[in-house]
Motif scaffolding. Structure first.
Motif, PDB file in Angstrom:
ATOM      1  N   THR A  83       0.841  -1.195   0.000  1.00 60.82           N
ATOM      2  CA  THR A  83       0.000   0.000   0.000  1.00 60.82           C
ATOM      3  C   THR A  83       0.874   1.242   0.000  1.00 60.82           C
ATOM      4  O   THR A  83       1.808   1.355   0.801  1.00 60.82           O
ATOM      5  CB  THR A  83      -0.928   0.030   1.227  1.00 60.82           C
ATOM      6  OG1 THR A  83      -1.794  -1.107   1.193  1.00 60.82           O
ATOM      7  CG2 THR A  83      -1.770   1.297   1.248  1.00 60.82           C
ATOM      8  N   GLU A 118      -0.390   4.301  -7.710  1.00 57.68           N
ATOM      9  CA  GLU A 118      -0.935   5.653  -7.660  1.00 57.68           C
ATOM     10  C   GLU A 118      -0.973   6.132  -6.209  1.00 57.68           C
ATOM     11  O   GLU A 118      -0.817   5.337  -5.281  1.00 57.68           O
ATOM     12  CB  GLU A 118      -2.336   5.679  -8.277  1.00 57.68           C
ATOM     13  CG  GLU A 118      -2.375   5.312  -9.754  1.00 57.68           C
ATOM     14  CD  GLU A 118      -1.564   6.269 -10.615  1.00 57.68           C
ATOM     15  OE1 GLU A 118      -1.540   7.477 -10.281  1.00 57.68           O
ATOM     16  OE2 GLU A 118      -0.961   5.817 -11.598  1.00 57.68           O
ATOM     17  N   GLY A 121      -2.630   4.219  -3.275  1.00 56.96           N
ATOM     18  CA  GLY A 121      -3.121   3.010  -3.930  1.00 56.96           C
ATOM     19  C   GLY A 121      -2.571   1.744  -3.294  1.00 56.96           C
ATOM     20  O   GLY A 121      -1.581   1.762  -2.565  1.00 56.96           O
ATOM     21  N   ALA A 203      -6.128   1.310  -7.423  1.00 54.94           N
ATOM     22  CA  ALA A 203      -4.678   1.371  -7.530  1.00 54.94           C
ATOM     23  C   ALA A 203      -4.246   0.764  -8.849  1.00 54.94           C
ATOM     24  O   ALA A 203      -5.028   0.161  -9.561  1.00 54.94           O
ATOM     25  CB  ALA A 203      -4.036   0.623  -6.364  1.00 54.94           C
ATOM     26  N   THR A 204      -2.972   0.917  -9.162  1.00 52.95           N
ATOM     27  CA  THR A 204      -2.425   0.290 -10.349  1.00 52.95           C
ATOM     28  C   THR A 204      -1.213  -0.536  -9.968  1.00 52.95           C
ATOM     29  O   THR A 204      -0.495  -0.212  -9.036  1.00 52.95           O
ATOM     30  CB  THR A 204      -2.006   1.336 -11.397  1.00 52.95           C
ATOM     31  OG1 THR A 204      -1.080   2.230 -10.811  1.00 52.95           O
ATOM     32  CG2 THR A 204      -3.202   2.101 -11.906  1.00 52.95           C
TER      33      THR A 204
END
Length: 312
Positions: A83, A118, A121, A203-204
């Motif tokens: 994270t 991101e 994210g 998120a990516t």
């Protein structure tokens, strides 16, 4: 005696607040006791890293002597959850057992690609990447059967490393001006390709630019008490699509943050003196029988007293 004009109540409260007085509390407490200093601000690490089961449940984890340890069971599939705790777009380069999670080569964050996250994210990395569409699942195994063991580097089993790189600030063009294409990126750090995947929460996930997270960075499991019992297998192929994106590191050679996490069996951790407790788990078999699960009676689901047994 002259006439005194009443001060509105709201204005009086405002004046008290301006003077540093807290309404309803003694004035002395507003400044704290003599010698009191406010506690230092809590500093959040750049990323949070944890191991979870294939069903998304966090694995037993304990912080011991400044390090983080996780208990696993041989044969179980696991995932790495990362994270981003910052408001910046970052790249995380991950190694498992000293092997890069994207290329499978010895971890080296100056030459390997990572995953792009991101701001705030989260991404779940579920295996060694074999293509933009698939990974080889992470599974706990013996050190001998692990990916790193089969490649001749069993000494690195049991450690997961993460290196974090911030993104170079993007240049903002002035109004009514067109920046030449040759100046869109600094010449000293050419733009590189990364891969990313949409993950839960927007998120990516993405392999990106070079990084070092394995043996060359000096990360290795603590081996002063006992050898590791578990490693990570190059497991079955799983669908895990990503795409490539562009990312330029602010510092191409030095990560902004690094962290590591150690794992082993409960017995292996206990041999190192790690105080970790494992809760017993009922193993669920997919097809235990025609009438066993679901809807079976308590007699069919759990152990029953033997014939002739009487409670004491």
């Amino acid at each position: 005696m002259g006439h005194r004009r009443a001060v509105p109540f709201a204005l009086l409260l405002a004046l008290c607040g301006f003077a540093g007085v807290t309404v309803g509390e003694p004035v002395a407490r507003a400044h704290g006791p003599q010698g009191w200093r406010p506690p230092p601000p809590v500093v959040m690490p750049a990323v949070s890293v944890s191991l979870q089961s294939a069903h998304g449940h966090a694995l037993p984890t304990v912080h011991h002597r400044g390090q983080t340890f996780v208990a696993g069971d041989r044969g179980d599939r696991y995932e790495i959850r990362v994270t981003n705790n910052s408001s910046d777009r970052i790249e995380v380069v991950v190694s498992v057992d000293g092997r890069d999670a994207v290329s499978g080569k010895l971890g080296d964050f100056t030459t390997q690609r990572g995953y792009v996250l991101e701001p705030f994210g989260t991404v779940v990395i579920d295996g060694f990447r074999t293509s933009l569409q698939q990974v080889a699942a992470f599974r706990f195994s013996s050190v001998e059967d692990s990916f790193t063991g089969r490649l001749g580097t069993p000494q690195h089993a049991g450690v997961i490393g993460v290196a974090v790189f911030k993104e170079q600030p993007r240049r903002v063009a002035r109004p009514h001006a067109v920046a030449p294409a040759s100046k869109s990126q600094p010449k000293s750090q050419p733009k590189s390709k990364k891969a990313d995947r949409a993950a839960p929460g927007g998120a990516t996930q993405a392999p990106s630019t070079p990084g070092r997270t394995g043996s060359r960075s000096g990360w290795s499991p603590p081996r002063d008490e006992a050898a590791n019992e578990l490693g990570t297998e190059f497991g079955e192929q799983r669908s895990s699509a990503v795409r490539e994106v562009s990312f330029t590191r602010a510092n191409a050679r030095r990560p902004d943050f690094t962290t590591q996490l150690f794992y082993d069996s409960a017995r292996g951790l206990a041999a190192r003196g790690v105080p970790i407790e494992i809760e017993p788990v009922i193993v669920h078999r997919p097809h235990p029988g025609p009438d066993a699960w679901p809807g079976a009676s308590e007699r069919e689901r759990f152990a029953q007293p033997p014939p002739g047994w009487r409670p004491r």
